[in-house]
Design a protein around this motif. Structure first.
Motif, PDB file in Angstrom:
ATOM      1  N   GLU A   1      -9.023   0.506   6.504  1.00 30.90           N
ATOM      2  CA  GLU A   1      -8.838   1.740   7.263  1.00 30.90           C
ATOM      3  C   GLU A   1      -9.135   1.484   8.730  1.00 30.90           C
ATOM      4  O   GLU A   1      -9.997   0.673   9.066  1.00 30.90           O
TER       5      GLU A   1
ATOM      6  N   ASP B   1      -9.254  -0.823  -5.855  1.00 33.36           N
ATOM      7  CA  ASP B   1      -8.522  -0.196  -4.757  1.00 33.36           C
ATOM      8  C   ASP B   1      -9.366  -0.164  -3.485  1.00 33.36           C
ATOM      9  O   ASP B   1      -8.876  -0.466  -2.389  1.00 33.36           O
ATOM     10  N   THR B   2     -10.648   0.185  -3.622  1.00 33.34           N
ATOM     11  CA  THR B   2     -11.538   0.190  -2.453  1.00 33.34           C
ATOM     12  C   THR B   2     -11.752  -1.220  -1.935  1.00 33.34           C
ATOM     13  O   THR B   2     -11.759  -1.461  -0.719  1.00 33.34           O
TER      14      THR B   2
ATOM     15  N   ARG C   1      -4.935   4.594   6.883  1.00 30.65           N
ATOM     16  CA  ARG C   1      -4.843   3.490   5.924  1.00 30.65           C
ATOM     17  C   ARG C   1      -3.895   2.418   6.459  1.00 30.65           C
ATOM     18  O   ARG C   1      -2.820   2.722   6.974  1.00 30.65           O
TER      19      ARG C   1
ATOM     20  N   THR D   1     -12.931   6.741   2.336  1.00 26.77           N
ATOM     21  CA  THR D   1     -13.746   6.182   1.258  1.00 26.77           C
ATOM     22  C   THR D   1     -15.048   5.667   1.857  1.00 26.77           C
ATOM     23  O   THR D   1     -15.081   4.562   2.404  1.00 26.77           O
TER      24      THR D   1
ATOM     25  N   ARG E   1      -9.828  -3.667  -1.871  1.00 22.22           N
ATOM     26  CA  ARG E   1      -8.654  -4.215  -1.185  1.00 22.22           C
ATOM     27  C   ARG E   1      -8.222  -3.361   0.006  1.00 22.22           C
ATOM     28  O   ARG E   1      -7.369  -3.774   0.791  1.00 22.22           O
ATOM     29  N   SER E   2      -8.811  -2.187   0.171  1.00 23.40           N
ATOM     30  CA  SER E   2      -8.318  -1.234   1.170  1.00 23.40           C
ATOM     31  C   SER E   2      -8.809  -1.564   2.575  1.00 23.40           C
ATOM     32  O   SER E   2      -9.857  -2.185   2.772  1.00 23.40           O
TER      33      SER E   2
ATOM     34  N   ALA F   1     -12.996  -2.628   6.017  1.00 27.17           N
ATOM     35  CA  ALA F   1     -12.165  -3.220   4.972  1.00 27.17           C
ATOM     36  C   ALA F   1     -13.035  -3.593   3.788  1.00 27.17           C
ATOM     37  O   ALA F   1     -14.213  -3.930   3.936  1.00 27.17           O
ATOM     38  N   SER F   2     -12.452  -3.516   2.614  1.00 29.72           N
ATOM     39  CA  SER F   2     -13.085  -3.945   1.375  1.00 29.72           C
ATOM     40  C   SER F   2     -14.399  -3.199   1.140  1.00 29.72           C
ATOM     41  O   SER F   2     -14.546  -2.042   1.514  1.00 29.72           O
TER      42      SER F   2
ATOM     43  N   SER G   1      -2.481  -2.008   5.929  1.00 31.22           N
ATOM     44  CA  SER G   1      -2.136  -2.977   4.889  1.00 31.22           C
ATOM     45  C   SER G   1      -3.397  -3.568   4.273  1.00 31.22           C
ATOM     46  O   SER G   1      -4.303  -4.014   4.989  1.00 31.22           O
ATOM     47  N   GLY G   2      -3.439  -3.593   2.948  1.00 29.92           N
ATOM     48  CA  GLY G   2      -4.640  -4.019   2.247  1.00 29.92           C
ATOM     49  C   GLY G   2      -4.743  -5.524   2.075  1.00 29.92           C
ATOM     50  O   GLY G   2      -3.789  -6.283   2.305  1.00 29.92           O
TER      51      GLY G   2
END
Length: 414
Positions: free
Chosen positions: A221, A215-216, A244, A188, A218-219, A205-206, A246-247
C-alpha cells in the motif's frame, strides 16, 4: 562547541571550528521579533538584523546573548537539521517495571545546545500502546516502525500487548508546527512489515495483522503525503488515503520488521535483518513493478541501511562494524570506515552528509561525517536509563513559547 553533535570529533579525527551538524535550509518568510528583550543588532530593524544573522552559523549565535539564542529557535530563522529519536526504558528493567519499560517517548537532540528535549506527547485518543519487551523474545525488542518523510516523523507499525497491530492510522509529528496528527486509516493495519518512503510517498508492504494471511503478506500500500497539500492541507479530503499497489510474489517478507530504503525512485529491501542469508527485492515506483535486487547490492546488505537524500546508499556490516557506500556502476560496496563501536549496530539514518547509527544496546548514537575529506565521527549519549529504538534526521523544532523540558547535557565524545 564541546560535547556536541556539532563539533565533537573523536580523537582520531581532525576537528573543524563551528562545523555544522547539518546544513541549514532555505530562509522562510520573515516574521516580527518584537517579543525579544532587546534589538538583535543595535541601530538596525530586526528584520534587517535577522537577514545578517542568518548568514552566521547557529552555534556561534547561541553563545553570544539571549536574544540571539531565542532567534535561532524562532519560526522565522532557517531551521537547521537535528536528531530525533524514539527512546524507551532500558530493556534491563526489572520484571516489576516491565509495563514502564514498554513506554515510548519521543525526543530531539539539539546539536547547538548539546541537549535532549522531550517532544509533546502524541494525542491520547486513540492511545499509543506498544509492546517492546517480552519474555519470549529475550534477545531482542519488538519493533516500532517509523519513517521520515517531507520533514515529518511518521509512525507506521508496532505491536500491542495482545500481539495485535498497534496502529490503525499513521501517527505524524511535524517539527515545525510541533503538533501531532493522524494519517488516513490503513486498509490493513499490520506489524512485522516492510516500511519505507520514496519521493514523499510512504509505503508499507507484507507483514501480518492479527494473524498471518497470505493476502496481507503479499500486499503493498502507498500513501502520498503530497495529496494533502493539493487538498488545502485538509487530511479528510478525498484522495488522501492508502492505495493498493502491485503485490509481492510471496509472503517471505513478513518474517520480521524491515526497512524499505528509498533510493533513486525505487524501494530496496531484504527479508531478513543482519548477516543471515536473505532475499532481496526492488520496487520501481514509476512502473509499479517488482524486480530482483542486484547481486552486489544484496551481498553487501549485512545490517542497517540508509540512503542520503535518496541518492547515495550506505550500509553497515554489523558483524565487522564496517560502514560502506554502494557504487551502482560497479554493483559493489566501498569501505568508508571500520569501528569496533559500530559492531552490532541496530538502526541508522542518513541526511545532509551525516550518518547516525544506533549502537548495540541503544545507549549511544554514533554520528559519522561521510562527506568530509578526513572522516570524522563522534558520539551522542542517550539520556540515562533510556535506549534508542530508532533515529531520524529532521528540521529542528520550534521551541519558543512551548516550554519543553530540557535534560542536562548527556552527550560525550570519544
Amino acid at each position: 562547541m564541546a560535547n556536541s553533535i556539532t563539533s565533537s570529533p573523536t580523537a582520531t579525527t581532525t576537528p573543524t571550528d563551528h562545523a555544522s551538524p547539518f546544513p541549514t535550509t532555505k530562509l522562510p518568510k520573515l516574521s516580527s521579533l518584537h517579543h525579544l528583550d532587546q534589538p538583535l543588532l543595535p541601530g538596525l530593524p530586526d528584520h534587517i538584523a535577522q537577514l545578517c544573522l542568518s548568514l552566521v552559523h547557529p552555534s556561534s549565535l547561541y553563545s553570544v546573548c539571549r536574544s540571539w539564542r531565542r532567534l535561532i529557535y524562532s519560526p522565522s530563522f532557517p531551521p537547521y537539521l537535528s536528531l530525533y529519536a524514539l527512546l524507551s526504558s532500558s530493556s534491563s528493567s526489572s520484571q516489576s517495571a516491565q509495563s514502564q519499560s514498554d513506554a515510548v517517548d519521543f525526543f530531539t537532540f539539539d546539536p547547538i545546545s548539546s541537549s535532549w528535549h522531550l517532544l509533546p506527547p502524541p494525542p491520547p485518543d486513540p492511545p499509543l500502546r506498544v509492546l517492546l519487551h517480552h519474555p519470549s523474545f529475550i534477545s531482542r525488542n519488538l519493533p516500532i516502525q517509523s519513517v521520515s518523510v517531507s520533514g515529518n516523523l511518521i509512525l507506521l507499525a508496532a505491536t500491542t500487548h495482545n500481539f495485535l497491530p498497534a496502529l490503525s492510522h499513521p501517527l505524524i509529528f511535524s517539527p515545525l508546527s510541533t503538533a501531532w496528527a493522524l494519517g488516513p486509516p490503513l486498509a490493513t493495519p499490520r506489524r512485522w512489515c516492510a516500511a519505507g518512503a520514496v519521493q514523499g510517498v510512504v509505503y508499507v508492504a507484507s507483514g501480518m495483522g492479527s494473524h498471518f494471511f497470505t493476502d496481507t503478506a503479499r500486499s503493498v500500500e502507498k500513501w502520498d503525503l503530497h495529496l494533502q497539500d493539493k487538498n488545502d492541507g485538509k487530511p479528510r479530503n478525498f484522495g488522501w488515503m492508502w492505495e493498493r499497489k502491485s503485490g509481492l510474489k510471496d509472503g517471505r517478507f513478513s518474517r520480521e520488521a524491515i526497512d524499505a530504503i528509498g533510493w533513486r525512485g525505487k524501494l530496496c529491501m531484504v527479508n531478513v535483518r543482519g548477516d543471515a542469508a536473505k532475499e532481496g527485492a526492488v520496487y520501481d515506483v514509476e512502473k509499479d513493478a517488482w524486480e530482483e535486487m542486484p547481486e552486489g547490492m544484496l551481498a553487501g546488505w549485512r545490517g542497517p541501511v540508509a540512503a542520503m537524500d535518496e541518492e547515495v546508499m550506505y550500509a553497515l556490516d554489523e558483524a565487522k562494524g564496517a560502514l560502506r557506500k554502494y557504487v551502482p556502476e560497479r554493483d559493489a560496496w566501498d569501505n568508508i570506515l571500520e569501528s569496533e563501536r559500530l559492531r552490532g549496530a541496530q538502526q541508522m539514518a542518513a541526511g545532509a552528509g551525516r550518518v547516525c547509527v544506533v549502537c548495540r544496546g541503544g545507549a549511544r548514537i554514533v554520528v559519522v561525517d561521510v562527506v568530509a575529506s578526513l572522516r570524522r565521527s563522534w558520539v551522542v549519549d542517550v539520556p540515562a536509563g533510556l535506549e534508542a529504538v530508532a533515529v531520524h534526521i529532521l528540521p529542528r523544532m520550534n521551541r519558543l513559547g512551548f516550554g519543553f523540558p530540557m535534560l542536562e547535557d548527556s552527550t560525550s565524545s570519544e
